[in-house]
Design a protein around this motif. Structure first.
Motif, PDB file in Angstrom:
ATOM      1  N   ALA A  86       0.848  -1.193   0.000  1.00 36.14           N
ATOM      2  CA  ALA A  86       0.000   0.000   0.000  1.00 36.14           C
ATOM      3  C   ALA A  86       0.884   1.244   0.000  1.00 36.14           C
ATOM      4  O   ALA A  86       1.955   1.258   0.597  1.00 36.14           O
ATOM      5  N   GLN A  87       0.420   2.305  -0.676  1.00 32.81           N
ATOM      6  CA  GLN A  87       1.170   3.567  -0.677  1.00 32.81           C
ATOM      7  C   GLN A  87       1.079   4.278   0.665  1.00 32.81           C
ATOM      8  O   GLN A  87       1.981   4.987   1.062  1.00 32.81           O
ATOM      9  N   VAL A  88      -0.089   4.108   1.311  1.00 29.72           N
ATOM     10  CA  VAL A  88      -0.318   4.803   2.580  1.00 29.72           C
ATOM     11  C   VAL A  88      -0.581   3.768   3.665  1.00 29.72           C
ATOM     12  O   VAL A  88      -1.368   2.850   3.464  1.00 29.72           O
ATOM     13  N   LEU A  89       0.076   3.909   4.808  1.00 23.33           N
ATOM     14  CA  LEU A  89      -0.141   2.963   5.903  1.00 23.33           C
ATOM     15  C   LEU A  89      -0.631   3.704   7.145  1.00 23.33           C
ATOM     16  O   LEU A  89      -0.328   4.875   7.341  1.00 23.33           O
ATOM     17  N   SER A  90      -1.393   2.991   7.966  1.00 25.65           N
ATOM     18  CA  SER A  90      -1.948   3.586   9.183  1.00 25.65           C
ATOM     19  C   SER A  90      -1.198   3.080  10.399  1.00 25.65           C
ATOM     20  O   SER A  90      -0.967   1.884  10.526  1.00 25.65           O
ATOM     21  N   LEU A  91      -0.840   3.983  11.281  1.00 27.48           N
ATOM     22  CA  LEU A  91      -0.184   3.572  12.531  1.00 27.48           C
ATOM     23  C   LEU A  91      -1.215   3.402  13.645  1.00 27.48           C
ATOM     24  O   LEU A  91      -1.087   2.545  14.500  1.00 27.48           O
ATOM     25  N   GLY A 130       2.242   8.641  -3.298  1.00 23.68           N
ATOM     26  CA  GLY A 130       1.194   8.425  -2.322  1.00 23.68           C
ATOM     27  C   GLY A 130       0.733   9.784  -1.841  1.00 23.68           C
ATOM     28  O   GLY A 130       1.490  10.761  -1.897  1.00 23.68           O
ATOM     29  N   LEU A 159      -1.736  12.144   1.061  1.00 24.16           N
ATOM     30  CA  LEU A 159      -2.619  12.316   2.217  1.00 24.16           C
ATOM     31  C   LEU A 159      -3.138  13.749   2.190  1.00 24.16           C
ATOM     32  O   LEU A 159      -2.362  14.682   1.945  1.00 24.16           O
ATOM     33  N   ILE A 170      -3.400   8.230  12.538  1.00 23.31           N
ATOM     34  CA  ILE A 170      -2.018   8.607  12.251  1.00 23.31           C
ATOM     35  C   ILE A 170      -1.579   7.737  11.075  1.00 23.31           C
ATOM     36  O   ILE A 170      -1.587   6.510  11.164  1.00 23.31           O
ATOM     37  N   GLN A 171      -1.233   8.380   9.976  1.00 27.89           N
ATOM     38  CA  GLN A 171      -0.881   7.637   8.771  1.00 27.89           C
ATOM     39  C   GLN A 171       0.422   8.181   8.190  1.00 27.89           C
ATOM     40  O   GLN A 171       0.807   9.311   8.466  1.00 27.89           O
ATOM     41  N   TYR A 172       1.091   7.354   7.406  1.00 24.59           N
ATOM     42  CA  TYR A 172       2.264   7.864   6.691  1.00 24.59           C
ATOM     43  C   TYR A 172       2.295   7.290   5.286  1.00 24.59           C
ATOM     44  O   TYR A 172       1.675   6.266   5.004  1.00 24.59           O
ATOM     45  N   ILE A 173       3.022   7.976   4.436  1.00 27.57           N
ATOM     46  CA  ILE A 173       3.128   7.527   3.053  1.00 27.57           C
ATOM     47  C   ILE A 173       4.374   6.659   2.942  1.00 27.57           C
ATOM     48  O   ILE A 173       5.488   7.113   3.230  1.00 27.57           O
ATOM     49  N   ALA A 174       4.170   5.406   2.567  1.00 30.00           N
ATOM     50  CA  ALA A 174       5.289   4.477   2.457  1.00 30.00           C
ATOM     51  C   ALA A 174       5.963   4.593   1.090  1.00 30.00           C
ATOM     52  O   ALA A 174       7.122   4.242   0.928  1.00 30.00           O
ATOM     53  N   ALA A 175       5.227   5.097   0.105  1.00 36.04           N
ATOM     54  CA  ALA A 175       5.792   5.238  -1.241  1.00 36.04           C
ATOM     55  C   ALA A 175       6.920   6.269  -1.216  1.00 36.04           C
ATOM     56  O   ALA A 175       6.899   7.192  -0.395  1.00 36.04           O
TER      57      ALA A 175
END
Ligand SMILES: Cc1cc2nc3c(=O)[nH]c(=O)nc-3n(C[C@H](O)[C@H](O)[C@H](O)COP(=O)(O)OP(=O)(O)OC[C@H]3O[C@@H](n4cnc5c(N)ncnc54)[C@H](O)[C@@H]3O)c2cc1C
Ligand SMILES: Nc1ncnc2c1ncn2[C@@H]1O[C@H](COP(=O)(O)O)[C@@H](O)[C@H]1O
Lengths: 251, 310
Positions: free
Chosen positions: A214-219, B107, B109, B136-141
């Motif tokens: 996934a491009q965006v992940l949730s913590l 990616g 947000l 709380i999210q982050y862009i892994a790309a």
């Protein structure tokens, strides 16, 4: 005129309970996003005045087959569903890829209408991404639309004013909730909805594979902590006293 | 060294983005660059706030054409070797974010209310589930487009940045801007107000707004509303809407009159210090977020308060 309306299936937000700050989805029924219903109403009213066909397009898990009846009852002529468990939790990039591929497969879609934001995620990305993939112009946050042949004129509602733009179809439009009042389908319409054409595809049928990463992940995803007094008062006098005690009046 | 690029057509929002970019750049050791499109005056403003600013001058790139602006920014990022772009999460910025992310292969947000850099990740805070939760999210790309809510950061102070010019190819998508009708800006700022008296669909008529306005004045506050009061009924301007698609307010006191308390509303007022809810329905969800609850007809309560506060 072939009109496509993109609608997202979401859990009924009113029925999500919070337990230990975590959202609980058990037994929460699925519904269609509120603003997506405005998008559908736009499509259906254009069709009613100018002719054509409205296809509702959605990507999600198998519950969609049932959820989408609401859109067919409210005036869509047919549904194109792309179903896969992974689509229920996929990111905006994946959803846009799937929707754009489905549009390419349909015969000559000229106008795709989106909600300004989905009911649960409300990130306002999918419409823009689909427009980019198709390389179509886009008009976002429309508060009114006027179609003249293949010319579309729209008023866009921005924070500091209203922008009037014009564009030639094909185009992508996103609409705000104030654009109309979605109709409530009658019982006969609801009964008839089950008989309307519904095409169900899997991502593979569109030549697509859902990326594993996934491009965006949730913590984390928690309800904010809140501590409120929740004191029930009996009269205006008690309220005045409470406000005095809080030091907000009579300073 | 990969840098951070910031862009908004609004000076104030662009300055806020510089502050947000600083927060990331100091941890990740990046340079902050800004771009101004057909706006030399803005370039001056951004450079004087410390960002190295690039001016794109090309009359074919019009603001209303999202595809054209996105293409210009994508080329800018490529030419400058940039992988992170910060935009404003106002309507234009949000719309741009998706398109830019798509053509950058990034990616994305949007509606980010706060940022923390930890573990080489830009952790972004945003409302989820219509405002019921905060994620709380982050862009892994590797490439990232982040749209930041207006007012989430203070505008950047003074600094020194260079101004340069940059050439990009115009890629118009044919959107024609015919007219921009500017809204007569509402002189009232509900986000900055200390006391808010907010009305919802429980209000009987537009005529009853008068006594609510009187109450707001007596309390030294201003009048705000739930979304339907502005968008459906059009009794108040849209600038007065509290909530997910309206404003996030943190007053000392919020008096909520005839508002049911759906999450999309409460997300805009839950940071208030004291909340009073007046509602005829004792089971209205709004009561759960209130400090003081009065189960009564709002019109009678407002009339009573106006008398008591005479
Ligand atoms: C994507 C999205 C974004 C949204 N963004 C926003 C937003 O930013 N802001 C927002 O407000 N909404 C927003 N909404 C809409 C939101 O879901 C609710 O529909 C809205 O907040 C309801 O407004 P309300 O409480 O005024 O009306 P209602 O839900 O109709 O509530 C009216 C209340 O008044 C009470 N009442 C009736 N008569 C009286 C009386 N005489 N005296 C006292 N009480 C009375 C009733 O018991 C009821 O609780 C959004 C929705 C979506 C899907
Ligand atoms: N899974 C989906 N299927 C169909 N349409 C969608 C889907 N997700 C989002 N959309 C459309 O894209 C709009 C914006 O969604 P979002 O980018 O999530 O805010 C929604 O209002 C819908 O019109």
């Amino acid at each position: 005129m072939n009109i496509v309306v993109a609608m997202k299936q979401i859990p009924d937000l009113q029925q999500i309970r919070i337990r230990n700050r975590k959202p609980v989805f058990d037994d929460v029924p699925m519904t269609l996003g509120a603003i997506d219903k405005n998008a559908l109403e736009v499509g259906v009213s254009i069709k009613e005045s100018q002719g054509g066909k409205v296809t509702v397009l959605s990507a999600g898990n198998e519950d969609l087959e049932d959820t989408i009846k609401e859109a067919l009852a409210a005036g869509a002529d047919e549904a194109l569903l792309v179903i896969d468990d992974a689509l229920a939790v996929a990111g905006s990039d994946v959803i846009a890829m799937v929707l754009a591929a489905a549009v390419k497969k349909m015969e000559a879609a000229e106008l795709i209408i989106f909600g300004e934001g989905s009911g649960d995620n409300y990130s306002g990305q999918v419409g823009s991404r689909v427009a980019a993939i198709l390389d179509w112009p886009q008009v976002g946050y429309a508060s009114s639309l006027e179609l003249n042949g293949n010319m579309l004129r729209a008023a866009r509602s921005l924070e500091d004013g209203e922008e009037i733009v014009e564009v030639t179809l094909p185009a992508v439009v996103t609409v705000i909730s104030g654009i109309n009042e979605p109709r409530i389908p009658s019982v006969t319409q609801i009964l008839k909805a089950g008989k309307k054409p519904k095409e169900v595809l899997e991502p593979e049928d569109l030549g697509l594979q859902i990326p594993a990463e996934a491009q965006v992940l949730s913590l984390s995803n928690l309800a904010p902590e809140s501590e409120r007094k929740q004191v029930v008062l009996k009269s205006v006098d008690e309220l005045v006293q409470a406000l005095k005690n809080e030091n907000v009046i009579g300073r | 060294m990969a840098g951070i690029l910031i862009y908004s057509d609004k000076d104030k929002l662009a300055l806020e983005l510089i502050t947000a970019a600083h927060q990331i750049a100091t941890v990740l050791g990046q340079e902050i660059k800004a771009v101004a499109i057909n706006n030399d005056a803005q370039a001056q403003v951004l450079a004087s706030a410390g960002a190295d600013t690039y001016i794109i001058s090309n009359a074919e790139i019009v603001q209303a054409d999202v595809a054209a602006v996105a293409a210009a920014l994508q080329q800018t990022a490529e030419q400058l070797g940039i992988d992170t772009v910060l935009l404003a999460s106002n309507r234009r910025g949000k719309e741009l974010a998706g398109r830019l992310a798509q053509i950058m292969g990034a990616g994305c947000l949007t509606d980010i209310a706060g940022i923390k850099v930890a573990d080489n990740k830009i952790e972004c805070q945003r409302n989820a589930l219509g405002g019921a939760t905060v994620a709380i999210q982050y862009i892994a790309a590797p490439r990232k487009v982040i749209a930041i809510m207006p007012r989430a950061f203070e505008p950047a102070g003074a600094g020194t940045g260079k101004i340069s010019h940059l050439d990009v190819a115009a890629r118009s998508s044919g959107v024609k801007m015919l007219e921009l009708k500017e809204k007569s800006s509402d002189s009232v700022d509900i986000e900055g107000a200390n006391i808010l008296v907010a009305v919802g669909e429980g209000l009987n008529s537009q005529g009853d707004l008068g006594m609510v306005e009187t109450l707001a004045q007596k309390l030294g506050g201003v009048i705000a509303c739930s979304k339907p009061v502005a968008t459906d009924k059009k009794w108040l301007p849209e600038d007065r809407i509290i909530g997910l698609s309206g404003k996030k307010c943190k007053p000392e006191l919020a008096v909520l009159l005839g508002i049911s308390g759906q999450v999309q509303f409460t997300v805009g007022i839950r940071d208030a210090k004291t909340i009073v809810a007046v509602n005829t329905d004792e089971n209205a969800p709004v009561n759960q977020m209130a400090d003081y609850i009065l189960n009564a007809d709002l019109h009678e309560v407002v009339a009573g308060l106006n008398k008591a506060l005479a």
